[in-house]
Design a protein around this motif. Sequence first.
Motif, PDB file in Angstrom:
ATOM      1  N   ALA A  70       7.343  -4.791   7.965  1.00  0.00           N
ATOM      2  CA  ALA A  70       7.928  -3.477   8.250  1.00  0.00           C
ATOM      3  C   ALA A  70       7.508  -2.967   9.622  1.00  0.00           C
ATOM      4  N   ALA A  71       6.264  -3.236  10.009  1.00  0.00           N
ATOM      5  CA  ALA A  71       5.752  -2.818  11.318  1.00  0.00           C
ATOM      6  C   ALA A  71       4.506  -3.626  11.610  1.00  0.00           C
ATOM      7  N   ARG A  72       4.230  -3.830  12.897  1.00  0.00           N
ATOM      8  CA  ARG A  72       3.033  -4.579  13.285  1.00  0.00           C
ATOM      9  C   ARG A  72       2.501  -4.044  14.592  1.00  0.00           C
ATOM     10  N   THR A  73       1.192  -3.831  14.618  1.00  0.00           N
ATOM     11  CA  THR A  73       0.493  -3.507  15.852  1.00  0.00           C
ATOM     12  C   THR A  73      -0.617  -4.532  16.021  1.00  0.00           C
ATOM     13  N   GLU A  74      -1.422  -4.377  17.047  1.00  0.00           N
ATOM     14  CA  GLU A  74      -2.531  -5.307  17.253  1.00  0.00           C
ATOM     15  C   GLU A  74      -3.532  -5.239  16.104  1.00  0.00           C
ATOM     16  N   ARG A  75      -3.640  -4.084  15.441  1.00  0.00           N
ATOM     17  CA  ARG A  75      -4.652  -3.886  14.410  1.00  0.00           C
ATOM     18  C   ARG A  75      -4.092  -3.721  13.003  1.00  0.00           C
ATOM     19  N   GLU A  76      -2.787  -3.552  12.842  1.00  0.00           N
ATOM     20  CA  GLU A  76      -2.228  -3.280  11.522  1.00  0.00           C
ATOM     21  C   GLU A  76      -0.973  -4.101  11.278  1.00  0.00           C
ATOM     22  N   LEU A  77      -0.814  -4.505  10.017  1.00  0.00           N
ATOM     23  CA  LEU A  77       0.366  -5.226   9.565  1.00  0.00           C
ATOM     24  C   LEU A  77       0.889  -4.520   8.317  1.00  0.00           C
ATOM     25  N   TRP A  78       2.106  -3.962   8.404  1.00  0.00           N
ATOM     26  CA  TRP A  78       2.722  -3.268   7.288  1.00  0.00           C
ATOM     27  C   TRP A  78       3.745  -4.197   6.654  1.00  0.00           C
ATOM     28  N   LEU A  79       3.595  -4.474   5.374  1.00  0.00           N
ATOM     29  CA  LEU A  79       4.455  -5.411   4.655  1.00  0.00           C
ATOM     30  C   LEU A  79       5.340  -4.652   3.675  1.00  0.00           C
ATOM     31  N   ARG A  80       6.546  -5.146   3.462  1.00  0.00           N
ATOM     32  CA  ARG A  80       7.507  -4.465   2.613  1.00  0.00           C
ATOM     33  C   ARG A  80       8.283  -5.477   1.777  1.00  0.00           C
ATOM     34  N   GLY A  81       9.026  -4.956   0.772  1.00  0.00           N
ATOM     35  CA  GLY A  81       9.965  -5.744   0.010  1.00  0.00           C
ATOM     36  C   GLY A  81      11.382  -5.439   0.442  1.00  0.00           C
ATOM     37  N   THR A  82      12.342  -5.962  -0.299  1.00  0.00           N
ATOM     38  CA  THR A  82      13.744  -5.767   0.075  1.00  0.00           C
ATOM     39  C   THR A  82      14.289  -4.424  -0.398  1.00  0.00           C
ATOM     40  N   PHE A  83      13.664  -3.811  -1.411  1.00  0.00           N
ATOM     41  CA  PHE A  83      14.158  -2.534  -1.906  1.00  0.00           C
ATOM     42  C   PHE A  83      13.894  -1.428  -0.896  1.00  0.00           C
ATOM     43  N   SER A  84      14.758  -0.432  -0.891  1.00  0.00           N
ATOM     44  CA  SER A  84      14.521   0.766  -0.101  1.00  0.00           C
ATOM     45  C   SER A  84      13.307   1.506  -0.652  1.00  0.00           C
ATOM     46  N   GLY A  85      12.533   2.123   0.228  1.00  0.00           N
ATOM     47  CA  GLY A  85      11.370   2.884  -0.236  1.00  0.00           C
ATOM     48  C   GLY A  85      10.200   2.751   0.705  1.00  0.00           C
ATOM     49  N   SER A  86       9.033   2.484   0.126  1.00  0.00           N
ATOM     50  CA  SER A  86       7.780   2.463   0.881  1.00  0.00           C
ATOM     51  C   SER A  86       7.351   1.040   1.178  1.00  0.00           C
ATOM     52  N   PRO A  87       6.469   0.855   2.175  1.00  0.00           N
ATOM     53  CA  PRO A  87       5.837  -0.456   2.347  1.00  0.00           C
ATOM     54  C   PRO A  87       5.034  -0.831   1.098  1.00  0.00           C
ATOM     55  N   CYS A  88       4.842  -2.126   0.890  1.00  0.00           N
ATOM     56  CA  CYS A  88       4.074  -2.621  -0.255  1.00  0.00           C
ATOM     57  C   CYS A  88       2.579  -2.676   0.036  1.00  0.00           C
ATOM     58  N   MET A  89       2.216  -2.985   1.269  1.00  0.00           N
ATOM     59  CA  MET A  89       0.824  -3.276   1.582  1.00  0.00           C
ATOM     60  C   MET A  89       0.599  -3.063   3.071  1.00  0.00           C
ATOM     61  N   VAL A  90      -0.602  -2.611   3.409  1.00  0.00           N
ATOM     62  CA  VAL A  90      -0.999  -2.576   4.815  1.00  0.00           C
ATOM     63  C   VAL A  90      -2.279  -3.389   4.957  1.00  0.00           C
ATOM     64  N   ILE A  91      -2.294  -4.277   5.932  1.00  0.00           N
ATOM     65  CA  ILE A  91      -3.467  -5.102   6.241  1.00  0.00           C
ATOM     66  C   ILE A  91      -3.974  -4.661   7.610  1.00  0.00           C
ATOM     67  N   ARG A  92      -5.254  -4.334   7.678  1.00  0.00           N
ATOM     68  CA  ARG A  92      -5.864  -3.905   8.937  1.00  0.00           C
ATOM     69  C   ARG A  92      -6.915  -4.909   9.388  1.00  0.00           C
ATOM     70  N   ARG A  93      -6.988  -5.114  10.689  1.00  0.00           N
ATOM     71  CA  ARG A  93      -7.999  -6.008  11.236  1.00  0.00           C
ATOM     72  C   ARG A  93      -9.387  -5.423  10.975  1.00  0.00           C
ATOM     73  N   GLY A  94     -10.326  -6.248  10.519  1.00  0.00           N
ATOM     74  CA  GLY A  94     -11.676  -5.769  10.230  1.00  0.00           C
ATOM     75  C   GLY A  94     -12.692  -6.884  10.362  1.00  0.00           C
ATOM     76  N   ARG A  95     -13.951  -6.513  10.237  1.00  0.00           N
ATOM     77  CA  ARG A  95     -15.025  -7.504  10.361  1.00  0.00           C
ATOM     78  C   ARG A  95     -15.159  -8.350   9.111  1.00  0.00           C
ATOM     79  N   THR A  96     -14.780  -7.796   7.952  1.00  0.00           N
ATOM     80  CA  THR A  96     -14.798  -8.549   6.700  1.00  0.00           C
ATOM     81  C   THR A  96     -13.476  -8.330   5.972  1.00  0.00           C
ATOM     82  N   SER A  97     -13.169  -9.240   5.041  1.00  0.00           N
ATOM     83  CA  SER A  97     -11.970  -9.094   4.230  1.00  0.00           C
ATOM     84  C   SER A  97     -12.344  -8.353   2.954  1.00  0.00           C
TER      85      SER A  97
END
Length: 329
Positions: free
Chosen positions: A16-43
């Motif tokens: 859905a959107a990507r920056t150097e520090r964030e990845l926004w993931l979505r599905g095919t349905f209209s609505g909200s993103p499903c998940m946001v992944i942020r760059r960090g020191r640990t997972s």
Amino acid sequence: MERAEVFARDFGFQTAARTERELWLRGTFSGSPCMVIRRGRTSRFVGPAFRAAERGDLDRPARATGGDVRGADVPGGGTVVDLLDPSGFPVRVVHCAEPLPELPGQQPQILNFGTERRRTDATQRPPREPSRIQRLGHVVLETRVFARALDWYLDTLGMIVSDFLFLDGRRGRGPTMAFIRCDQGGLAVDHHTLAMHLGPANGYVHSAYQVTDLDSIAAGGEYLGERGYKRSWGIGRHIQGSQLFDYWHDPDHFMLEHFADGDLFSRDLEPGWAPMSTSGLAQWGPPATRDFLGASPSPQRIRDVIQALRGDNEMDPARLLGLMKAANS
């Protein structure tokens, strides 16, 4: 981040959107993103977010908890209130100003059933490709303070219980797992949007993402296996919720589920009660793996158990033994 995005595509998310520090993931349905992944020191898992239907819906939890409503950083903009549940998870309630538009999805296979013959002069050839995620379905969490956390979600977010699980022979001590859904009155909604169970740690168990049908689950699973990803458990059909399921690990060892054909409940259904057991997790499918159950001993798991038994929480030796028995029953 690059590795996470490759897995996300292979699992069936869209970006859905990507920056150097964030990845926004979505599905095919209209609505909200499903998940946001942020760059960090640990997972690590940070916390769940719940979508509010109206901007005014943020004011009630804000007043109840002393939180502030502020602008949100979601794609398309919006507002958010940040809360903290009794397990220590940050919980976000978001109203999205501009829902994401619908994307093309996978079409369900046309099936023949006995004398109901809907497909003639045509073959079945589901493509070997990623399952196309439609939406986020639910999140499952483990908590040492199960009763307090359950009450918090019911009181603060207005959720209701679909099913309780209890330790065999110990129903009098109350449930140790709950599947809870959103209350939208007479509108039938997912059997559970959040599930929680008592355990020696406060942490993420898995998150589940809806796909079109069984062929999407199976063909998408073949695609993942060919690319070296590890299946945790599946394919099968659950009991509570009835979903067809297939569980996988991402490269950071987070568990994600493809599911289809889940139960839909309105407000009127009363909660079910059942004993907690491994055999009670599925109607059919392969036996639940130790990997899925988190039953393989590790130094961290041993530390979690010791800390839980020493701490001010709902874990005690009897419940620990009951949970171990349930995992092997």
